[in-house]
Design an enzyme around this catalytic site. Structure first.
Site, PDB file in Angstrom:
ATOM      1  N   GLU A 202       0.877  -1.258  -0.129  1.00  0.00           N
ATOM      2  CA  GLU A 202       0.114  -0.090  -0.027  1.00  0.00           C
ATOM      3  C   GLU A 202       0.806   1.151  -0.051  1.00  0.00           C
ATOM      4  O   GLU A 202       1.254   1.943   1.017  1.00  0.00           O
ATOM      5  CB  GLU A 202      -1.089  -0.021   1.153  1.00  0.00           C
ATOM      6  CG  GLU A 202      -1.924  -1.078   1.027  1.00  0.00           C
ATOM      7  CD  GLU A 202      -3.233  -0.864   1.946  1.00  0.00           C
ATOM      8  OE1 GLU A 202      -2.970  -0.039   2.907  1.00  0.00           O
ATOM      9  OE2 GLU A 202      -4.017  -1.751   2.022  1.00  0.00           O
ATOM     10  N   GLU A 390      -5.428  -8.649   0.416  1.00  0.00           N
ATOM     11  CA  GLU A 390      -6.094  -8.186   1.659  1.00  0.00           C
ATOM     12  C   GLU A 390      -7.592  -7.977   1.487  1.00  0.00           C
ATOM     13  O   GLU A 390      -7.919  -7.438   0.395  1.00  0.00           O
ATOM     14  CB  GLU A 390      -5.692  -7.080   2.373  1.00  0.00           C
ATOM     15  CG  GLU A 390      -4.512  -7.031   3.091  1.00  0.00           C
ATOM     16  CD  GLU A 390      -4.041  -5.882   4.148  1.00  0.00           C
ATOM     17  OE1 GLU A 390      -4.803  -5.113   4.473  1.00  0.00           O
ATOM     18  OE2 GLU A 390      -2.672  -5.694   3.828  1.00  0.00           O
TER      19      GLU A 390
HETATM   20  C1  NOJ Z   1      -4.481  -2.282   5.019  1.00  0.00           C
HETATM   21  C2  NOJ Z   1      -3.216  -2.472   5.623  1.00  0.00           C
HETATM   22  O1  NOJ Z   1      -2.343  -3.237   4.965  1.00  0.00           O
HETATM   23  C3  NOJ Z   1      -3.269  -3.228   7.048  1.00  0.00           C
HETATM   24  O2  NOJ Z   1      -2.080  -3.256   7.608  1.00  0.00           O
HETATM   25  C4  NOJ Z   1      -4.437  -2.633   7.904  1.00  0.00           C
HETATM   26  O3  NOJ Z   1      -4.494  -3.102   9.081  1.00  0.00           O
HETATM   27  C5  NOJ Z   1      -5.742  -3.035   7.118  1.00  0.00           C
HETATM   28  N1  NOJ Z   1      -5.686  -2.309   5.691  1.00  0.00           N
HETATM   29  C6  NOJ Z   1      -6.961  -2.727   7.898  1.00  0.00           C
HETATM   30  O4  NOJ Z   1      -6.819  -1.186   8.109  1.00  0.00           O
END
Ligand code: NOJ
Length: 484
Positions: A202, A390
């Site tokens: 990200e 994710e």
């Molecule tokens: C994306 C992130 O990569 C992760 O670290 C985070 O906890 C989740 N989103 C939820 O916000």
């Protein structure tokens, strides 16, 4: 059900629907209420990888153990007022010590893969220079434990925990180079067992949120020109890291990234709006994913930033555009686009204040986003493989009097997103796997421990892990390779 090709998909649905409406039976198929009717199931392709995802700083703890150096998140979370309740990742889920227990949780779910990240400052406490053998040993043990339990590791090299010792952080052009050296070292030593690597997680969260908005580490609020340069160093790190991983791993190793590309859903599925959503996906991700996929910044981004556009060094764009084997998409909240006669052919529809969201206020519920996220990326750039690296949600979990956590809102969220992901696989989009965020409740960055994303509830006082209803549900999804 066999994976239905794009061409036959519409037809097969039409037959089932018509037959169901008419109340007649097709040979061998009993119509009506039939939860086990295999041909109607949202079944995923054979060999689909189901997994969970975690990240080092969010779960490990052991912040000062095994020779680990501080990361920007240690410093930031220890600065008063930066995280909810002053929470830090000092202990988090204590997975540094409890990793074997956590691997058993994964095994019990039946996952085929697990996405984890490596803490750069465990390996190079100063960010560069002399490596710390104890750091590498720790990850070597974790990987061996996963493999011994028949779980394939998918490893992210950077999930925001930049070594604090690196001068200037991501503002410094030397940091991408230091990242590449770290990638080279780690993959050289673990690449015999790890076959799937992600360079970066990200871009926007450690560049814009860290250096422009100030909500994440290191908490700076730079002007647009400096912030764009940070973005550029962010994507350059991916490019140089990619090259380093390739140079140090055996042929056949798969390398990609995990990006929370902004997802654009067409306001309605007509040709013009579908096209507008695709244009929006390309333009609005111009500084990150588009640059990575095309090896250049699109005109829409350069024109918008004007004199504040990043300064590009020789060879930068070539490195940034290095070919990836897969694109990992972290999919959460959607955006909506529609056709317009604006210069770039689309407009983004503002989210109404009444749009439904989950426990995290930013997490708008948009199951179609997972389908359109995949579709736009594949249609734009013909990528050979996509992983959902994710997807998941926070929920206001409570332990009831029977000791259970019945997180039906999380199950609702996941079921809807997976149904839409099934649509992508049924239409032939090359989605290879899905990693649910997250295995455990964990340190949710600036929200500290106030937001729970896990399939397992963590009591942070005792470190006891309790499976939620969603864990039981996901176990069934995996066992049946279908939405349940
Ligand atoms: C994306 C992130 O990569 C992760 O670290 C985070 O906890 C989740 N989103 C939820 O916000």
């Amino acid at each position: 059900m066999k994976n239905i090709s794009r061409r036959s998909f519409g037809k097969s649905v039409a037959v089932s629907t018509a037959a169901a409406l008419s109340g007649i039976s097709l040979p061998g198929i009993a119509l009506g209420a039939q939860p086990d009717a295999d041909h109607l199931r949202y079944r995923f392709p054979k060999g689909f990888i189901w997994g969970c995802a975690t990240a080092a700083y969010q779960v490990e703890g052991g912040a000062k153990e095994g020779g680990r150096g501080p990361s920007v998140w240690d410093t930031f979370s220890h600065t008063p007022g930066k995280t909810h309740n002053g929470d830090t990742g000092d202990i988090a889920d204590d997975s540094y010590h409890l990793y074997k227990e956590d691997v058993q949780l994964l095994k019990n779910l039946g996952v085929q893969g697990h996405r984890m990240s490596i803490s750069w400052s465990r390996i190079f406490p100063e960010g560069k220079g002399t490596p710390n053998p104890a750091g590498l040993d720790y990850y070597s043990r974790v990987i061996d434990e996963l493999l011994a339990n028949k779980i394939t590791p998918y490893v992210t090299l950077f999930h925001w925990d930049l070594p604090d010792a690196l001068p200037g952080g991501w503002q410094n052009r030397d940091t991408p180079k230091a990242f590449a050296d770290y990638c080279a070292y780690v993959t050289k030593h673990l690449g015999d067992r790890v076959k799937h690597w992600m360079t970066i997680n990200e871009f926007i969260c450690y560049t814009d949120l860290g250096y422009r908005v100030g909500q994440f580490a290191p908490g700076l609020r730079l002007g647009p020109a400096e912030a764009n340069q940070v973005r550029h160093h962010g994507v350059l790190a991916h490019g140089l890291g990619l090259k380093a991983v390739r140079a140090n791993t055996p042929t056949g190793t798969q390398v990609g990234l995990a990006e929370d590309a902004k997802v654009y859903v067409p306001v309605m599925e007509t040709k013009e709006h579908i096209e507008a959503a695709r244009k929006a996906a390309r333009a609005e991700n111009g500084m990150f994913l588009t640059a990575v996929m095309e090896g250049k910044y699109p005109d829409s981004y350069l024109e918008k930033e004007g004199a504040n556009a990043p300064k590009i060094g020789p060879g930068d764009m070539e490195a940034i555009g290095g070919k990836v084997d897969f694109v990992g998409l972290n999919i959460y909240d959607p955006n909506f686009a529609q056709a317009s006669d604006s210069k770039w052919g689309y407009s983004v529809v503002p989210m109404p204040t009444s749009y439904p969201h989950m426990a995290s206020p930013w997490l708008n519920m948009g199951p179609e986003g997972i389908y359109w996220g995949v579709r736009n990326v594949v249609d734009l750039w013909k990528v050979p493989a996509i992983y959902i690296t994710e997807n998941g949600t926070s929920s206001d979990d409570v332990i009831n009097s029977a000791g259970r956590i019945e997180d039906i809102d999380r199950v609702m969220f996941l079921r809807n997103y997976l149904t839409q992901l099934h649509r992508a696989t049924a239409e032939g989009y090359p989605v290879k796997g899905y990693f649910l965020w997250s295995l455990l409740d964990n340190f949710e960055w600036a929200d500290g421990f106030s937001k729970r994303f896990g399939l397992h509830y963590v009591d942070y006082k005792t470190q006891k892990r309790t499976p939620k209803l969603s864990a039981e549900w996901y176990k069934q999804v995996i066992a049946q390779n279908a939405v349940v």
